[in-house]
Design a protein around this motif. Sequence first.
Motif, PDB file in Angstrom:
ATOM      1  N   VAL A 209      13.236  11.996   5.639  1.00  0.00           N
ATOM      2  CA  VAL A 209      14.118  13.110   5.886  1.00  0.00           C
ATOM      3  C   VAL A 209      15.147  12.611   6.801  1.00  0.00           C
ATOM      4  O   VAL A 209      16.444  13.092   6.502  1.00  0.00           O
ATOM      5  CB  VAL A 209      13.422  14.341   6.395  1.00  0.00           C
ATOM      6  N   LYS A 210      14.522  11.829   7.815  1.00  0.00           N
ATOM      7  CA  LYS A 210      15.960  11.553   8.865  1.00  0.00           C
ATOM      8  C   LYS A 210      16.717  10.518   8.256  1.00  0.00           C
ATOM      9  O   LYS A 210      18.017  10.363   8.431  1.00  0.00           O
ATOM     10  CB  LYS A 210      15.012  10.860  10.030  1.00  0.00           C
TER      11      LYS A 210
ATOM     12  N   GLN B  17       4.585   7.336   4.400  1.00  0.00           N
ATOM     13  CA  GLN B  17       2.957   7.375   4.283  1.00  0.00           C
ATOM     14  C   GLN B  17       2.765   8.835   4.329  1.00  0.00           C
ATOM     15  O   GLN B  17       1.893   9.335   3.673  1.00  0.00           O
ATOM     16  CB  GLN B  17       2.205   6.637   5.279  1.00  0.00           C
ATOM     17  N   ALA B  18       3.411   9.778   4.984  1.00  0.00           N
ATOM     18  CA  ALA B  18       2.944  11.189   4.962  1.00  0.00           C
ATOM     19  C   ALA B  18       3.536  11.836   3.936  1.00  0.00           C
ATOM     20  O   ALA B  18       2.777  12.637   3.390  1.00  0.00           O
ATOM     21  CB  ALA B  18       3.872  11.591   6.279  1.00  0.00           C
ATOM     22  N   ALA B  19       4.389  11.356   3.216  1.00  0.00           N
ATOM     23  CA  ALA B  19       5.026  11.981   1.840  1.00  0.00           C
ATOM     24  C   ALA B  19       4.235  11.720   1.074  1.00  0.00           C
ATOM     25  O   ALA B  19       3.976  12.569  -0.136  1.00  0.00           O
ATOM     26  CB  ALA B  19       6.346  11.364   1.452  1.00  0.00           C
ATOM     27  N   ALA B  20       3.224  10.690   0.887  1.00  0.00           N
ATOM     28  CA  ALA B  20       2.201  10.296  -0.262  1.00  0.00           C
ATOM     29  C   ALA B  20       1.153  11.513  -0.255  1.00  0.00           C
ATOM     30  O   ALA B  20       0.578  11.620  -1.284  1.00  0.00           O
ATOM     31  CB  ALA B  20       1.409   9.005   0.136  1.00  0.00           C
ATOM     32  N   LYS B  21       1.049  12.168   0.782  1.00  0.00           N
ATOM     33  CA  LYS B  21       0.070  13.234   0.870  1.00  0.00           C
ATOM     34  C   LYS B  21       0.615  14.702   0.498  1.00  0.00           C
ATOM     35  O   LYS B  21      -0.228  15.697   0.495  1.00  0.00           O
ATOM     36  CB  LYS B  21      -0.732  13.523   2.293  1.00  0.00           C
TER      37      LYS B  21
ATOM     38  N   SER C 206       0.818  -1.334   0.014  1.00  0.00           N
ATOM     39  CA  SER C 206       0.012   0.063  -0.135  1.00  0.00           C
ATOM     40  C   SER C 206       0.775   1.237  -0.073  1.00  0.00           C
ATOM     41  O   SER C 206       0.557   2.195  -0.668  1.00  0.00           O
ATOM     42  CB  SER C 206      -1.100  -0.185   1.331  1.00  0.00           C
ATOM     43  N   VAL C 207       2.067   1.100   0.763  1.00  0.00           N
ATOM     44  CA  VAL C 207       2.780   2.301   0.713  1.00  0.00           C
ATOM     45  C   VAL C 207       3.423   2.505  -0.621  1.00  0.00           C
ATOM     46  O   VAL C 207       3.645   3.666  -1.051  1.00  0.00           O
ATOM     47  CB  VAL C 207       3.935   2.211   2.048  1.00  0.00           C
ATOM     48  N   TYR C 208       4.077   1.568  -1.243  1.00  0.00           N
ATOM     49  CA  TYR C 208       4.579   1.907  -2.675  1.00  0.00           C
ATOM     50  C   TYR C 208       3.542   2.176  -3.765  1.00  0.00           C
ATOM     51  O   TYR C 208       3.916   3.068  -4.500  1.00  0.00           O
ATOM     52  CB  TYR C 208       5.120   0.326  -3.116  1.00  0.00           C
ATOM     53  N   GLN C 209       2.174   1.712  -3.357  1.00  0.00           N
ATOM     54  CA  GLN C 209       1.291   2.307  -4.423  1.00  0.00           C
ATOM     55  C   GLN C 209       1.085   3.841  -4.073  1.00  0.00           C
ATOM     56  O   GLN C 209       0.781   4.591  -5.048  1.00  0.00           O
ATOM     57  CB  GLN C 209       0.045   1.607  -4.315  1.00  0.00           C
TER      58      GLN C 209
ATOM     59  N   VAL D 268      -9.927  -4.482  -1.351  1.00  0.00           N
ATOM     60  CA  VAL D 268     -10.215  -3.092  -0.807  1.00  0.00           C
ATOM     61  C   VAL D 268      -9.273  -2.129  -1.706  1.00  0.00           C
ATOM     62  O   VAL D 268      -8.175  -2.280  -1.741  1.00  0.00           O
ATOM     63  CB  VAL D 268     -10.011  -3.165   0.580  1.00  0.00           C
ATOM     64  N   THR D 269     -10.155  -1.047  -2.300  1.00  0.00           N
ATOM     65  CA  THR D 269      -9.585  -0.057  -2.792  1.00  0.00           C
ATOM     66  C   THR D 269      -9.677   1.296  -2.242  1.00  0.00           C
ATOM     67  O   THR D 269     -10.995   2.011  -1.941  1.00  0.00           O
ATOM     68  CB  THR D 269     -10.040   0.069  -4.307  1.00  0.00           C
ATOM     69  N   GLU D 270      -8.530   2.040  -1.803  1.00  0.00           N
ATOM     70  CA  GLU D 270      -8.613   3.257  -1.260  1.00  0.00           C
ATOM     71  C   GLU D 270      -7.908   4.424  -2.313  1.00  0.00           C
ATOM     72  O   GLU D 270      -7.118   3.927  -3.051  1.00  0.00           O
ATOM     73  CB  GLU D 270      -7.895   3.109   0.093  1.00  0.00           C
ATOM     74  N   TYR D 271      -8.034   5.682  -1.887  1.00  0.00           N
ATOM     75  CA  TYR D 271      -7.559   6.737  -2.609  1.00  0.00           C
ATOM     76  C   TYR D 271      -6.802   7.760  -1.818  1.00  0.00           C
ATOM     77  O   TYR D 271      -7.546   7.914  -0.807  1.00  0.00           O
ATOM     78  CB  TYR D 271      -8.857   7.514  -3.569  1.00  0.00           C
ATOM     79  N   VAL D 272      -5.874   8.257  -2.396  1.00  0.00           N
ATOM     80  CA  VAL D 272      -4.914   9.233  -1.842  1.00  0.00           C
ATOM     81  C   VAL D 272      -4.760  10.211  -2.565  1.00  0.00           C
ATOM     82  O   VAL D 272      -4.645  10.053  -3.809  1.00  0.00           O
ATOM     83  CB  VAL D 272      -3.654   8.641  -1.304  1.00  0.00           C
ATOM     84  N   GLY D 273      -4.719  11.672  -2.312  1.00  0.00           N
ATOM     85  CA  GLY D 273      -4.382  12.619  -3.160  1.00  0.00           C
ATOM     86  C   GLY D 273      -5.392  13.709  -2.737  1.00  0.00           C
ATOM     87  O   GLY D 273      -5.829  13.896  -1.735  1.00  0.00           O
ATOM     88  N   ASP D 274      -5.442  14.455  -3.740  1.00  0.00           N
ATOM     89  CA  ASP D 274      -6.449  15.563  -3.701  1.00  0.00           C
ATOM     90  C   ASP D 274      -7.919  15.385  -4.038  1.00  0.00           C
ATOM     91  O   ASP D 274      -8.345  14.847  -5.008  1.00  0.00           O
ATOM     92  CB  ASP D 274      -5.996  16.709  -4.688  1.00  0.00           C
TER      93      ASP D 274
END
Length: 221
Positions: free
Chosen positions: A137-138, A164-168, A102-105, A190-196
Amino acid sequence: LHDRFDAFERKDFSGTDPLGGKEEHKAAEAIKEAEKDNKKEQEDERKAEREERARADAALSAQNRELQGKIAAMQAQMNNLYREPSFEDRNALAATRARADSVYQAVAGRPASEPLPGESPIAYRKRMADGLRKFSVKFKGEEIGGLSGAAFDIVESQIYADAQAAAKTPEVMPKGQLRAITRNDSGHIVTEYVGDASAAWDQFAYGSIVPMSIQNPEKRN
């Protein structure tokens, strides 16, 4: 003349023979010597050929043994590479992929890669975390290959959280875009969406213009 014939019959070539018997004897001896030398040269050539073939056969045999050794070593590596993972290893590999997928996607728009043949669970975890390290960053400038135990667990969790934070962020997900994340949740897709979110809902907002076309039933007939 009688003495000469006697000498010829006795083949006495020790002295000078007016009939030339001594010269014929020398010629015959020379021919014998030449034949002897020629025979010796032929024997030397055959001996040299046998020795050369023996050296070539020995070199070829050595090359064959070396090649067989390399093939055996490669076969051993392949056997280790393709050995069947244990039940525990399969579960650990599956859990790592489910976590990473999920993180790679979200950050790369693609699923996580599958474990390599013979790859151990810890090596797979490190490879997946290393692929996301650039979003932290760290830890983006740190090497995590030598970490183990609790130290790696902490770094791995932080890298996943940062990714996960960078994905947003706009750098990873530009404004106006949505990215679908699909995962298998206990056999359910299960399909979720991230972004605007506005990329999906602005078209339904009040006052938005939706292009439409109306066909005349009469003209259609």
